[in-house]
Design a protein around this motif. Sequence first.
Motif, PDB file in Angstrom:
ATOM      1  N   HIS A  46      67.028 -34.486  -9.611  1.00 22.49           N
ATOM      2  CA  HIS A  46      66.780 -35.739  -8.880  1.00 22.49           C
ATOM      3  C   HIS A  46      67.684 -36.849  -9.408  1.00 22.49           C
ATOM      4  CE1 HIS A  46      63.088 -34.765  -6.550  1.00 22.49           C
ATOM      5  NE2 HIS A  46      62.916 -33.870  -7.491  1.00 22.49           N
ATOM      6  N   ALA A  47      67.725 -36.978 -10.747  1.00 20.42           N
ATOM      7  CA  ALA A  47      68.528 -38.050 -11.359  1.00 20.42           C
ATOM      8  C   ALA A  47      69.998 -37.895 -10.966  1.00 20.42           C
ATOM      9  CB  ALA A  47      68.365 -38.015 -12.877  1.00 20.42           C
ATOM     10  N   ALA A  48      70.515 -36.687 -11.081  1.00 18.35           N
ATOM     11  CA  ALA A  48      71.934 -36.456 -10.764  1.00 18.35           C
ATOM     12  C   ALA A  48      72.213 -36.650  -9.279  1.00 18.35           C
ATOM     13  CB  ALA A  48      72.337 -35.047 -11.215  1.00 18.35           C
ATOM     14  N   SER A  49      71.279 -36.231  -8.425  1.00 14.32           N
ATOM     15  CA  SER A  49      71.471 -36.369  -6.965  1.00 14.32           C
ATOM     16  C   SER A  49      71.645 -37.815  -6.545  1.00 14.32           C
ATOM     17  CB  SER A  49      70.259 -35.869  -6.195  1.00 14.32           C
ATOM     18  OG  SER A  49      70.060 -34.544  -6.396  1.00 14.32           O
ATOM     19  N   ARG A  50      70.847 -38.682  -7.162  1.00 15.22           N
ATOM     20  CA  ARG A  50      70.906 -40.094  -6.765  1.00 15.22           C
ATOM     21  C   ARG A  50      72.262 -40.687  -7.108  1.00 15.22           C
ATOM     22  NH1 ARG A  50      65.264 -42.566  -5.700  1.00 15.22           N
ATOM     23  NH2 ARG A  50      64.215 -40.664  -5.069  1.00 15.22           N
ATOM     24  N   LEU A  51      72.819 -40.290  -8.230  1.00 16.60           N
ATOM     25  CA  LEU A  51      74.156 -40.771  -8.571  1.00 16.60           C
ATOM     26  C   LEU A  51      75.211 -40.121  -7.683  1.00 16.60           C
ATOM     27  CD1 LEU A  51      73.195 -41.052 -12.185  1.00 16.60           C
ATOM     28  CD2 LEU A  51      74.550 -42.817 -11.081  1.00 16.60           C
ATOM     29  N   ALA A  52      75.030 -38.828  -7.414  1.00 14.79           N
ATOM     30  CA  ALA A  52      76.002 -38.102  -6.599  1.00 14.79           C
ATOM     31  C   ALA A  52      76.103 -38.666  -5.189  1.00 14.79           C
ATOM     32  CB  ALA A  52      75.625 -36.621  -6.538  1.00 14.79           C
ATOM     33  N   ALA A  53      75.031 -39.307  -4.720  1.00 20.70           N
ATOM     34  CA  ALA A  53      75.014 -39.851  -3.360  1.00 20.70           C
ATOM     35  C   ALA A  53      75.865 -41.104  -3.216  1.00 20.70           C
ATOM     36  CB  ALA A  53      73.571 -40.157  -2.946  1.00 20.70           C
ATOM     37  N   ARG A  54      76.279 -41.706  -4.323  1.00 17.06           N
ATOM     38  CA  ARG A  54      77.092 -42.927  -4.263  1.00 17.06           C
ATOM     39  C   ARG A  54      78.577 -42.566  -4.147  1.00 17.06           C
ATOM     40  NH1 ARG A  54      75.097 -47.292  -2.596  1.00 17.06           N
ATOM     41  NH2 ARG A  54      77.133 -48.058  -3.192  1.00 17.06           N
ATOM     42  N   PRO A  55      79.282 -43.158  -3.193  1.00 13.95           N
ATOM     43  CA  PRO A  55      80.701 -42.835  -3.026  1.00 13.95           C
ATOM     44  C   PRO A  55      81.566 -43.224  -4.223  1.00 13.95           C
ATOM     45  CG  PRO A  55      80.041 -44.679  -1.593  1.00 13.95           C
ATOM     46  CD  PRO A  55      78.790 -44.105  -2.181  1.00 13.95           C
ATOM     47  N   GLU A  56      81.119 -44.227  -5.004  1.00 13.03           N
ATOM     48  CA  GLU A  56      81.927 -44.655  -6.168  1.00 13.03           C
ATOM     49  C   GLU A  56      81.930 -43.596  -7.271  1.00 13.03           C
ATOM     50  OE1 GLU A  56      79.167 -46.100  -5.064  1.00 13.03           O
ATOM     51  OE2 GLU A  56      79.323 -48.287  -4.970  1.00 13.03           O
ATOM     52  N   VAL A  57      80.908 -42.723  -7.252  1.00 14.32           N
ATOM     53  CA  VAL A  57      80.781 -41.746  -8.335  1.00 14.32           C
ATOM     54  C   VAL A  57      81.662 -40.532  -8.044  1.00 14.32           C
ATOM     55  CG1 VAL A  57      79.179 -40.170  -9.534  1.00 14.32           C
ATOM     56  CG2 VAL A  57      78.477 -42.524  -9.004  1.00 14.32           C
ATOM     57  N   GLY A  58      82.684 -40.356  -8.867  1.00 15.09           N
ATOM     58  CA  GLY A  58      83.638 -39.266  -8.657  1.00 15.09           C
ATOM     59  C   GLY A  58      83.385 -38.062  -9.536  1.00 15.09           C
ATOM     60  N   ARG A  59      82.743 -38.298 -10.678  1.00  6.05           N
ATOM     61  CA  ARG A  59      82.449 -37.182 -11.581  1.00  6.05           C
ATOM     62  C   ARG A  59      81.053 -37.352 -12.155  1.00  6.05           C
ATOM     63  NH1 ARG A  59      87.390 -36.282 -15.766  1.00  6.05           N
ATOM     64  NH2 ARG A  59      86.027 -34.561 -16.390  1.00  6.05           N
ATOM     65  N   ILE A  60      80.391 -36.237 -12.370  1.00  3.39           N
ATOM     66  CA  ILE A  60      79.082 -36.257 -13.029  1.00  3.39           C
ATOM     67  C   ILE A  60      79.141 -35.303 -14.215  1.00  3.39           C
ATOM     68  CG2 ILE A  60      76.609 -35.810 -12.811  1.00  3.39           C
ATOM     69  CD1 ILE A  60      76.827 -36.337  -9.859  1.00  3.39           C
ATOM     70  N   VAL A  61      78.960 -35.869 -15.386  1.00  2.00           N
ATOM     71  CA  VAL A  61      78.997 -35.071 -16.613  1.00  2.00           C
ATOM     72  C   VAL A  61      77.604 -35.100 -17.217  1.00  2.00           C
ATOM     73  CG1 VAL A  61      80.019 -34.839 -18.901  1.00  2.00           C
ATOM     74  CG2 VAL A  61      81.400 -35.724 -17.000  1.00  2.00           C
ATOM     75  N   MET A  62      77.057 -33.929 -17.478  1.00  2.00           N
ATOM     76  CA  MET A  62      75.718 -33.885 -18.058  1.00  2.00           C
ATOM     77  C   MET A  62      75.792 -33.228 -19.434  1.00  2.00           C
ATOM     78  SD  MET A  62      72.243 -32.977 -16.049  1.00  2.00           S
ATOM     79  CE  MET A  62      72.431 -31.226 -15.983  1.00  2.00           C
ATOM     80  N   ALA A  63      75.224 -33.911 -20.422  1.00  2.00           N
ATOM     81  CA  ALA A  63      75.220 -33.386 -21.794  1.00  2.00           C
ATOM     82  C   ALA A  63      73.936 -32.605 -22.013  1.00  2.00           C
ATOM     83  CB  ALA A  63      75.320 -34.529 -22.798  1.00  2.00           C
ATOM     84  N   ILE A  64      74.086 -31.343 -22.380  1.00  2.00           N
ATOM     85  CA  ILE A  64      72.916 -30.463 -22.537  1.00  2.00           C
ATOM     86  C   ILE A  64      72.908 -29.851 -23.942  1.00  2.00           C
ATOM     87  CG2 ILE A  64      72.848 -29.963 -20.064  1.00  2.00           C
ATOM     88  CD1 ILE A  64      74.018 -27.148 -20.790  1.00  2.00           C
ATOM     89  N   SER A  65      71.748 -29.389 -24.354  1.00  2.00           N
ATOM     90  CA  SER A  65      71.633 -28.798 -25.696  1.00  2.00           C
ATOM     91  C   SER A  65      72.017 -27.322 -25.650  1.00  2.00           C
ATOM     92  CB  SER A  65      70.198 -28.939 -26.211  1.00  2.00           C
ATOM     93  OG  SER A  65      69.325 -28.145 -25.421  1.00  2.00           O
ATOM     94  N   GLU A  66      72.335 -26.819 -26.819  1.00  2.00           N
ATOM     95  CA  GLU A  66      72.672 -25.398 -26.945  1.00  2.00           C
ATOM     96  C   GLU A  66      71.510 -24.542 -26.434  1.00  2.00           C
ATOM     97  OE1 GLU A  66      73.453 -24.318 -31.010  1.00  2.00           O
ATOM     98  OE2 GLU A  66      74.269 -22.358 -30.430  1.00  2.00           O
ATOM     99  N   GLN A  67      70.317 -24.996 -26.773  1.00  2.00           N
ATOM    100  CA  GLN A  67      69.113 -24.257 -26.407  1.00  2.00           C
ATOM    101  C   GLN A  67      68.937 -24.113 -24.890  1.00  2.00           C
ATOM    102  OE1 GLN A  67      65.729 -25.458 -28.748  1.00  2.00           O
ATOM    103  NE2 GLN A  67      64.422 -25.475 -26.940  1.00  2.00           N
ATOM    104  N   ASP A  68      69.365 -25.130 -24.144  1.00  2.00           N
ATOM    105  CA  ASP A  68      69.164 -25.131 -22.686  1.00  2.00           C
ATOM    106  C   ASP A  68      70.329 -24.539 -21.909  1.00  2.00           C
ATOM    107  OD1 ASP A  68      66.729 -26.338 -23.068  1.00  2.00           O
ATOM    108  OD2 ASP A  68      67.433 -28.360 -22.589  1.00  2.00           O
ATOM    109  N   GLU A  69      71.402 -24.206 -22.608  1.00  2.00           N
ATOM    110  CA  GLU A  69      72.618 -23.792 -21.912  1.00  2.00           C
ATOM    111  C   GLU A  69      72.390 -22.573 -21.000  1.00  2.00           C
ATOM    112  OE1 GLU A  69      76.071 -24.248 -24.148  1.00  2.00           O
ATOM    113  OE2 GLU A  69      77.356 -23.389 -22.585  1.00  2.00           O
ATOM    114  N   ALA A  70      71.618 -21.615 -21.489  1.00  2.00           N
ATOM    115  CA  ALA A  70      71.375 -20.400 -20.698  1.00  2.00           C
ATOM    116  C   ALA A  70      70.669 -20.737 -19.384  1.00  2.00           C
ATOM    117  CB  ALA A  70      70.553 -19.404 -21.505  1.00  2.00           C
ATOM    118  N   ASP A  71      69.771 -21.731 -19.399  1.00  2.00           N
ATOM    119  CA  ASP A  71      69.083 -22.129 -18.163  1.00  2.00           C
ATOM    120  C   ASP A  71      70.045 -22.811 -17.191  1.00  2.00           C
ATOM    121  OD1 ASP A  71      66.034 -21.655 -18.375  1.00  2.00           O
ATOM    122  OD2 ASP A  71      66.592 -22.432 -20.343  1.00  2.00           O
TER     123      ASP A  71
END
Length: 237
Positions: A46-71
Amino acid sequence: MNDPDQTKLTTGCIAAVLPAAGSGQRFGSDRNKLFAMLRGKPIWFHAASRLAARPEVGRIVMAISEQDEADFRGPFAELVNELRIELVRGGDQRSDSVRAGLDAVADDKSIELIAIHDAARPLVRDADLAAVFAKAAETGAAILAAPITATLKRALSDGNASLTVDRSELYSALTPQVFRIDVLRRAYDRHRGRPATDDAQLVERIGHPVALVHGSADNIKITHPEDLRIAEAILAR
Ligand code: CTP
Ligand code: MG
């Protein structure tokens, strides 16, 4: 400075950095709270979608933990790809995760602003995004903030006496917090691990003013399990 072209945002000139590498201790589930579902989609989506919907946003980078990488690379890969999210490895502190996101876009000449947004804030409004982006383009640093509505007390004499605090100048800081890329880089280059409660504080420390943009108070951060019920109610409205 008053040249209107200088404050005009070109398509794709903002990189959104979403810190998502926490573990959600206070939420108390056995996996990252960001995997909890809201209307059939995980909170982070949801959080990423709202940013992705804005035309000014050209890239979305998400920082994730090692533990969550497989998911993120497994069951969530389709959702990650749908929004073209770039995954980077976050760190122990939220600021380490933000820095990892910043490093990923640092050499991209098409990026003018960085919008840091908690992956745990799924409800940010489109109009608030537009407003904080515009203010940051104008001033170099702007954050969403909601006026405090509670009556505030300052405890005196170990709580045996108290005083009412004037709340008219007080706000709670929300995200996105949006900065010109050079401003944020300077702030993080000077950051030597001294505790800070948000990114704006690091920018304040280099002497750059941070503008407050009124944001809706329903841009809540999912922290405790009951916040998920509140978010559902807000979405149902
Ligand atoms: N975050 C991060 N890296 C960290 C800590 C937090 O990227 N080392 C992210 C979280 O994933 C969240 C956002 O920063 O999207 C706001 O943090 P918070 O709400 O405190 O989330 P958690 O740290 O996961 O929760 P808690 O403090 O209850 O453990
Ligand atoms: Mg935390």
